[in-house]
Design an enzyme around this catalytic site. Structure first.
Site, mmCIF file in Angstrom:
data_model
loop_
_atom_site.group_PDB
_atom_site.id
_atom_site.type_symbol
_atom_site.label_atom_id
_atom_site.label_comp_id
_atom_site.label_asym_id
_atom_site.label_seq_id
_atom_site.Cartn_x
_atom_site.Cartn_y
_atom_site.Cartn_z
ATOM 1 N N ARG A 180 0.812 -1.225 0.000
ATOM 2 C CA ARG A 180 0.000 0.000 0.000
ATOM 3 C C ARG A 180 0.845 1.274 0.000
ATOM 4 O O ARG A 180 0.457 2.286 0.577
ATOM 5 C CB ARG A 180 -0.974 0.060 1.208
ATOM 6 C CG ARG A 180 -2.070 -0.989 1.330
ATOM 7 C CD ARG A 180 -3.021 -0.981 0.168
ATOM 8 N NE ARG A 180 -2.503 -1.754 -0.915
ATOM 9 C CZ ARG A 180 -2.504 -3.082 -0.996
ATOM 10 N NH1 ARG A 180 -3.042 -3.783 -0.048
ATOM 11 N NH2 ARG A 180 -2.011 -3.704 -2.035
ATOM 12 N N CYS A 228 -10.534 -0.437 3.243
ATOM 13 C CA CYS A 228 -9.905 -0.707 4.539
ATOM 14 C C CYS A 228 -9.466 0.608 5.183
ATOM 15 O O CYS A 228 -8.771 1.413 4.561
ATOM 16 C CB CYS A 228 -8.706 -1.644 4.368
ATOM 17 S SG CYS A 228 -9.252 -3.321 3.995
ATOM 18 N N GLU A 302 -4.987 3.606 6.781
ATOM 19 C CA GLU A 302 -4.687 3.452 5.350
ATOM 20 C C GLU A 302 -5.380 4.593 4.593
ATOM 21 O O GLU A 302 -4.875 5.105 3.609
ATOM 22 C CB GLU A 302 -5.197 2.092 4.846
ATOM 23 C CG GLU A 302 -4.936 1.894 3.351
ATOM 24 C CD GLU A 302 -5.197 0.465 2.904
ATOM 25 O OE1 GLU A 302 -4.791 -0.476 3.628
ATOM 26 O OE2 GLU A 302 -5.817 0.298 1.840
HETATM 27 C C1 LIG Z 1 -15.546 -0.328 -1.492
HETATM 28 C C2 LIG Z 1 -14.069 -0.078 -1.549
HETATM 29 C C3 LIG Z 1 -13.198 -1.155 -1.710
HETATM 30 C C4 LIG Z 1 -11.803 -0.941 -1.766
HETATM 31 N N1 LIG Z 1 -10.971 -2.018 -1.902
HETATM 32 C C5 LIG Z 1 -9.629 -1.816 -1.993
HETATM 33 C C6 LIG Z 1 -8.736 -2.911 -2.183
HETATM 34 O O1 LIG Z 1 -9.140 -4.068 -2.285
HETATM 35 N N2 LIG Z 1 -7.399 -2.650 -2.264
HETATM 36 C C7 LIG Z 1 -6.905 -1.376 -2.170
HETATM 37 O O2 LIG Z 1 -5.678 -1.185 -2.274
HETATM 38 N N3 LIG Z 1 -7.742 -0.321 -1.992
HETATM 39 C C8 LIG Z 1 -9.073 -0.505 -1.902
HETATM 40 N N4 LIG Z 1 -9.904 0.566 -1.702
HETATM 41 C C9 LIG Z 1 -9.336 1.916 -1.580
HETATM 42 C C10 LIG Z 1 -9.225 2.667 -2.917
HETATM 43 O O3 LIG Z 1 -10.052 2.072 -3.886
HETATM 44 C C11 LIG Z 1 -7.785 2.685 -3.429
HETATM 45 O O4 LIG Z 1 -6.876 3.206 -2.470
HETATM 46 C C12 LIG Z 1 -7.685 3.522 -4.700
HETATM 47 O O5 LIG Z 1 -6.411 3.320 -5.258
HETATM 48 C C13 LIG Z 1 -7.872 5.010 -4.440
HETATM 49 O O6 LIG Z 1 -7.834 5.688 -5.698
HETATM 50 P P1 LIG Z 1 -8.554 7.089 -5.869
HETATM 51 O O7 LIG Z 1 -8.322 7.537 -7.259
HETATM 52 O O8 LIG Z 1 -9.952 7.019 -5.426
HETATM 53 O O9 LIG Z 1 -7.675 7.992 -4.887
HETATM 54 P P2 LIG Z 1 -8.210 9.081 -3.859
HETATM 55 O O10 LIG Z 1 -8.937 8.403 -2.762
HETATM 56 O O11 LIG Z 1 -8.900 10.181 -4.561
HETATM 57 O O12 LIG Z 1 -6.803 9.619 -3.298
HETATM 58 C C14 LIG Z 1 -5.944 8.770 -2.554
HETATM 59 C C15 LIG Z 1 -4.551 9.420 -2.531
HETATM 60 O O13 LIG Z 1 -3.998 9.377 -3.859
HETATM 61 C C16 LIG Z 1 -3.628 10.690 -4.243
HETATM 62 N N5 LIG Z 1 -3.813 10.820 -5.689
HETATM 63 C C17 LIG Z 1 -4.914 10.593 -6.431
HETATM 64 N N6 LIG Z 1 -4.678 10.848 -7.738
HETATM 65 C C18 LIG Z 1 -3.387 11.271 -7.823
HETATM 66 C C19 LIG Z 1 -2.543 11.712 -8.889
HETATM 67 N N7 LIG Z 1 -2.956 11.782 -10.144
HETATM 68 N N8 LIG Z 1 -1.280 12.082 -8.567
HETATM 69 C C20 LIG Z 1 -0.817 12.042 -7.310
HETATM 70 N N9 LIG Z 1 -1.557 11.620 -6.252
HETATM 71 C C21 LIG Z 1 -2.831 11.244 -6.507
HETATM 72 C C22 LIG Z 1 -4.568 11.623 -3.465
HETATM 73 O O14 LIG Z 1 -4.043 12.938 -3.378
HETATM 74 C C23 LIG Z 1 -4.596 10.900 -2.134
HETATM 75 O O15 LIG Z 1 -3.428 11.191 -1.392
HETATM 76 C C24 LIG Z 1 -11.290 0.378 -1.647
HETATM 77 C C25 LIG Z 1 -12.181 1.467 -1.486
HETATM 78 C C26 LIG Z 1 -13.543 1.244 -1.443
HETATM 79 C C27 LIG Z 1 -14.452 2.421 -1.308
#
Ligand SMILES: Cc1cc2nc3c(=O)[nH]c(=O)nc-3n(C[C@H](O)[C@H](O)[C@H](O)COP(=O)(O)OP(=O)(O)OC[C@H]3O[C@@H](n4cnc5c(N)ncnc54)[C@H](O)[C@@H]3O)c2cc1C
Length: 315
Positions: A180, A228, A302
């Site tokens: 992660r 998580c 996380e």
């Molecule tokens: C129902 C559910 C299930 C999930 N299951 C999992 C799983 O199985 N495994 C897992 O790892 N995660 C899981 N997650 C968490 C999430 O899906 C991941 O962490 C995902 O990668 C977040 O991506 P996001 O674009 O939504 O990032 P955001 O939540 O919008 O941002 C997360 C971080 O990334 C940064 N970020 C986003 N885009 C950029 C960019 N272009 N450049 C630099 N930084 C950036 C943001 O500033 C922030 O610090 C789950 C979430 C939910 C709601």
């Protein structure tokens, strides 16, 4: 921010601005505050110039992906928030440079779409991300994944802008993806080249379906959450599932206001529309303390928390 300060940041650039934009409402939790300016750049040059101007004026910059791993404080956040949802930043190109096993994807691309689209094309390498919401940028920043693997294993190179607007190109040998997390420097991820393996489309789609089914059998996917809430702690070199520790501490169902430790998966915190971000923070702090008391292990968040108040009950 004064009008003159605003126009010196954004004047002459190709971008769209939403003033006083609800950011919390755009996250998967669906709660939390606003930003004075949500900026959606339309070209890489405009984004680079904007970053340079923000750096020079000391304006804080944050980037919102799909909001799937994010909690925004109820008071909102200072500075600007970027969102890379213009087509410039969401495109995918398969068979890059005529090579069937490479894909160029922009950071704002939706993970669900990428996984399903590559399966349809008979390309595997990211089926391990089935069911994980968000964008490519967020997935790279968090090294999203699970028991079937993570995104880091498919990454060949990453293009970024640093916070001063300079372009960075990072190749496989410079990149390190771990549980992660990644060693990507602070900045805005623009795109990545992913390495994919050609396979029978039916077989890839079968794998995607199987991984998705396993995930939805154990996780409350339909709840408002950020997946998580806590990282699995490493104890004497072994990663222990945080969900098991929370469950063993008897915390399933524990609530603060509209935030509750899920009965289905103890590492998920689910929220009602009436919940506040502070409910989630307070609940996470209680969970952290009670897990420490019960099993002597400290668990760390996380979920990324955007909060400018130094007095907030941060877990
Ligand atoms: C129902 C559910 C299930 C999930 N299951 C999992 C799983 O199985 N495994 C897992 O790892 N995660 C899981 N997650 C968490 C999430 O899906 C991941 O962490 C995902 O990668 C977040 O991506 P996001 O674009 O939504 O990032 P955001 O939540 O919008 O941002 C997360 C971080 O990334 C940064 N970020 C986003 N885009 C950029 C960019 N272009 N450049 C630099 N930084 C950036 C943001 O500033 C922030 O610090 C789950 C979430 C939910 C709601």
């Amino acid at each position: 921010m004064m009008d003159s300060a605003r126009s010196s940041l954004v004047g002459g650039l190709d971008l769209k601005i939403e003033f006083d934009a609800p950011i919390g409402a755009r996250t998967w939790f669906g709660i939390g505050g606003r930003t004075e300016m949500l900026i959606k750049p339309e070209t890489e040059d405009s984004l680079a110039t904007l970053l340079r101007r923000c750096h020079q004026s000391g304006t804080p910059v944050r980037v919102l992906g799909g909001g799937a791993n994010l909690l925004v404080d109820d008071a909102g956040v200072d500075g600007i928030v970027l969102q890379l949802d213009h087509e410039t930043f969401t495109r995918r190109r398969y068979n890059k440079d005529g090579e069937v096993d490479r894909m160029l994807a922009m950071a704002g691309a939706d993970l669900f779409k990428m996984v399903n689209e590559s399966a349809r094309q008979g390309l595997d390498g990211i089926s391990q991300l089935a069911g994980i919401p968000g964008t490519l940028g967020g997935a790279l920043r968090m090294n999203a994944g699970g028991s079937f693997g993570d995104i880091g294993q498919a990454v060949e190179s990453v293009s970024m802008l640093d916070m001063e607007g300079n372009r960075l190109e990072l190749e496989t040998e410079q990149l390190k993806f771990d549980y992660r997390k990644s060693n990507l420097p602070n900045g805005i991820i623009l795109s990545a080249i992913l390495h994919l393996q050609p396979d029978d489309p039916m077989a890839v789609r079968g794998r995607v379906r199987e991984i998705f089914a396993q995930k939805s059998a154990s996780q409350p996917m339909a709840d408002s959450s950020a997946g998580c809430a806590f990282r699995n702690p490493s104890v004497e070199g072994t990663r222990l599932p945080a969900g098991r520790l929370i469950d063993e501490a008897g915390l399933k169902g524990l609530s603060v206001g509209g935030a509750t430790v899920s009965d289905r998966h103890a590492n998920f915190i689910s929220t009602t529309p009436q919940a506040t971000a502070r409910d989630v923070m307070k609940l996470m702090k209680q969970v952290q303390q009670r897990v420490l008391e019960h099993c002597g292990t400290t668990i760390q968040p996380e979920v990324v928390i955007w909060c400018d108040d130094p007095g907030a009950p941060m877990p």
